[in-house]
Design a protein around this motif. Sequence first.
Motif, short mmCIF file in Angstrom:
data_model
loop_
_atom_site.label_atom_id
_atom_site.label_comp_id
_atom_site.label_asym_id
_atom_site.label_seq_id
_atom_site.Cartn_x
_atom_site.Cartn_y
_atom_site.Cartn_z
N ALA A 8 2.13 1.82 -3.47
CA ALA A 8 1.09 2.39 -4.34
C ALA A 8 0.90 3.88 -4.04
O ALA A 8 0.71 4.69 -4.97
CB ALA A 8 -0.22 1.63 -4.13
N ALA A 9 0.98 4.24 -2.76
CA ALA A 9 0.82 5.65 -2.39
C ALA A 9 1.97 6.49 -2.92
O ALA A 9 1.79 7.61 -3.43
CB ALA A 9 0.72 5.78 -0.87
N SER A 16 5.27 17.59 -7.97
CA SER A 16 5.29 17.16 -6.56
C SER A 16 6.66 17.43 -5.97
O SER A 16 7.68 17.30 -6.65
CB SER A 16 5.03 15.66 -6.44
N GLU A 49 0.83 -1.21 0.00
CA GLU A 49 0.00 0.00 0.00
C GLU A 49 0.87 1.26 0.00
O GLU A 49 0.57 2.25 -0.69
CB GLU A 49 -0.90 -0.02 1.24
N LEU A 82 3.87 5.76 -5.52
CA LEU A 82 3.72 5.81 -6.97
C LEU A 82 2.69 6.87 -7.38
O LEU A 82 2.95 7.70 -8.26
CB LEU A 82 3.30 4.42 -7.47
N SER A 83 1.54 6.87 -6.72
CA SER A 83 0.48 7.83 -7.07
C SER A 83 0.91 9.27 -6.86
O SER A 83 0.44 10.18 -7.54
CB SER A 83 -0.76 7.57 -6.22
N ALA A 84 1.79 9.48 -5.88
CA ALA A 84 2.23 10.85 -5.56
C ALA A 84 3.33 11.35 -6.49
O ALA A 84 3.69 12.53 -6.46
CB ALA A 84 2.71 10.90 -4.11
N GLY A 115 1.21 11.32 -16.05
CA GLY A 115 1.23 10.75 -14.70
C GLY A 115 2.40 9.80 -14.52
O GLY A 115 3.24 9.65 -15.42
N PRO A 116 2.44 9.14 -13.36
CA PRO A 116 3.57 8.25 -13.07
C PRO A 116 3.55 7.05 -14.02
O PRO A 116 2.50 6.45 -14.24
CB PRO A 116 3.30 7.78 -11.63
N TRP A 117 4.75 6.72 -14.56
CA TRP A 117 4.89 5.59 -15.48
C TRP A 117 5.87 4.60 -14.83
O TRP A 117 7.04 4.92 -14.65
CB TRP A 117 5.43 6.09 -16.82
N SER A 118 5.34 3.43 -14.46
CA SER A 118 6.22 2.43 -13.84
C SER A 118 6.91 1.62 -14.93
O SER A 118 6.26 0.96 -15.74
CB SER A 118 5.41 1.50 -12.93
N LEU A 151 4.11 12.78 -9.18
CA LEU A 151 3.56 13.60 -10.26
C LEU A 151 4.51 14.75 -10.56
O LEU A 151 5.19 15.25 -9.66
CB LEU A 151 2.21 14.16 -9.83
#
Lengths: 368, 368
Positions: free
Chosen positions: A263-264, A273, A260, A266-268, A353-356, A270
């Motif tokens: 994921a947090a 940021s 989790e 990764l989502s941040a 956005g974030p690209w993994s 941007l």
Amino acid sequence: MGTDSGVFHDRLARVRERMSDLAVDALLLSVGADLPWLCGYEAMPLERLTMLVVPAKEEPTLIVPRLEAPRVDDRPELFRLVAWGETDNPVALVGGLIGSRITLAIGDHTWSRFLLALQNELPARRWHPASMVTSALRAAKDNAELDCLARAAAAADRVAGAIHHGDIALVGRSEAEVASDIGRRLIAEGHDKVAFVIVASGPNSASPHHEPGDRVIGRDEMVVCDFGGILDGYCSDITRTVVTGEPTPEMQDMYAVVSEAHAAGLSAALIGSRCADVDGAARDVIADAGYGEFFPHRTGHGIGRDVHEDPYLVDGNHTLLEAGNAFSVEPGIYLPGRFGARLEDIVVATEDGPWSLNQADHSLVVVG
Amino acid sequence: MGTDSGVFHDRLARVRERMSDLAVDALLLSVGADLPWLCGYEAMPLERLTMLVVPAKEEPTLIVPRLEAPRVDDRPELFRLVAWGETDNPVALVGGLIGSRITLAIGDHTWSRFLLALQNELPARRWHPASMVTSALRAAKDNAELDCLARAAAAADRVAGAIHHGDIALVGRSEAEVASDIGRRLIAEGHDKVAFVIVASGPNSASPHHEPGDRVIGRDEMVVCDFGGILDGYCSDITRTVVTGEPTPEMQDMYAVVSEAHAAGLSAALIGSRCADVDGAARDVIADAGYGEFFPHRTGHGIGRDVHEDPYLVDGNHTLLEAGNAFSVEPGIYLPGRFGARLEDIVVATEDGPWSLNQADHSLVVVG
């Protein structure tokens, strides 16, 4: 990658612009990644000095040991080549090129013995690390660089897949043996070099930078596998944690928190940021679950030609993420003497956005 | 090797004696070979600073990133361990340990960014390279170190033997493929890491530091194979030149000169000889045969934990050889665009005269 003179010309123009903004009179690059990034040549890390001298407004000169001159791709449109012989003094040669210039930026990884010799040769100068000039430029990767990073990540993913599918046996073998296997796979999957391999099993999984050793991996243990290599000059770096048997409820709960937090983070990640806030996003999840004191490291580091480079996702770093920044997102929880887990992907900040770059399975896979 | 605290205590005592002779107030060691030589720990070459601070008369302190602290063998009798966290400032920690001390010697390979940060933190100090303190001490190898070097040399000899016996095929394969094979053999024969492999065929053999590439090795060509690895922390380094077919009379004559120059260098490598004179002994043979301008490099370099270290056998170096000095003797002749040859062994200066650690065949072996 990077053999096109146009790419180097463009980088040199941006370097000069930044030197002008910062009032740097000359840039001096030796061993380390700045030099190949700027001109395609990598200095040998030896006692014979290689140094590119870039005056703010004049032609760059690459000083190389005569023995190594045949290794240099001659690029007269980019730099003048000066080869020095075994009894010449290369520090005096660099000094002559610097002349009366005052404000100098020297490659971060340049050996201190050369900086000290240059400071003796050139007294009363102002010295700065070259990263002041190059770091933000290198951090904003262009498409060719992102392609290299993506190919390196895909190769690392295939090695992670081999671990997940049991193609690299764990139980009954030493961490060091497994690490050797992973290294061989990194090469087989397309890397030119292995950068590092961590295999940390059982209680060792609670040491984030564990050195793989003689410990034989047993059943029902957490095993943190963190590895990377270099492909066409760019690095991979991935961590997957597996378990050699059914995980206990505590292992599952802890791993769910790590997942989790990842994921947090990764989502941040941007554009715009703050690096510290990406770190905070992952860290808050872990702290809220009560594991705060067991996450002792930053959330991530930039990656490119160096496996660790700017930007660092760490508390206190107020730098804003820019398009093309590539970095790891790698939260972990480590319970001393018991077990630990980490999950790491390489991520790029993009307009979409974030690209993994890594796509290997995120779950706590059970392996033999 | 080197796990005995007594060895480190003895080295520390000699380091302190030399610091006293040179009026050095503190020694600061980071990445590079001085640190493991002095305390058994090798710093990771990363952006997180590791530094051993050795004040002239007080207890040493090892500053390490908290993440890496579990990798350190705790040796409280040798040094105090201070682990720093992700948001601490390690440069300020080092500054605090230095206090008002003025004359400082910093590890030669320490990254310049850390030296610059320390110079900012500690203005108005006198900085010197640590080699001023450590180099002559490290150059006089003890018996345990010579044993490591001898085992590394024997492992390299076995790889040279494999080339001589045709177990590593040359003709029809690229230099890069052959170099990979040699690297694998270095590991199989006991090295922990490959340090470097040069395979230079045909006209490439005339470039002393050639980077093995796509060139496919043909028949009737000279092939210079120069390679080494690291075994228990100590390096091997050997060069053998082979020919893929009957050598021409010119090849034979030239190789005979290289071989004679090697023998002359070896014979001159006596305790008390000047380094420059060992170089001169080999160089004179080549010059007398009319090839002087085609021998562009020094005759040799010291070897130990670093593949190149003091003493250097080079014109102008008036240092006298001491018992336990270990170094390469490696004359070569390079005819640009045509072919070249080099012959290299690791040699130790002993009370009984020069001791060659390498024993692989010296002749110009014909291989397939």
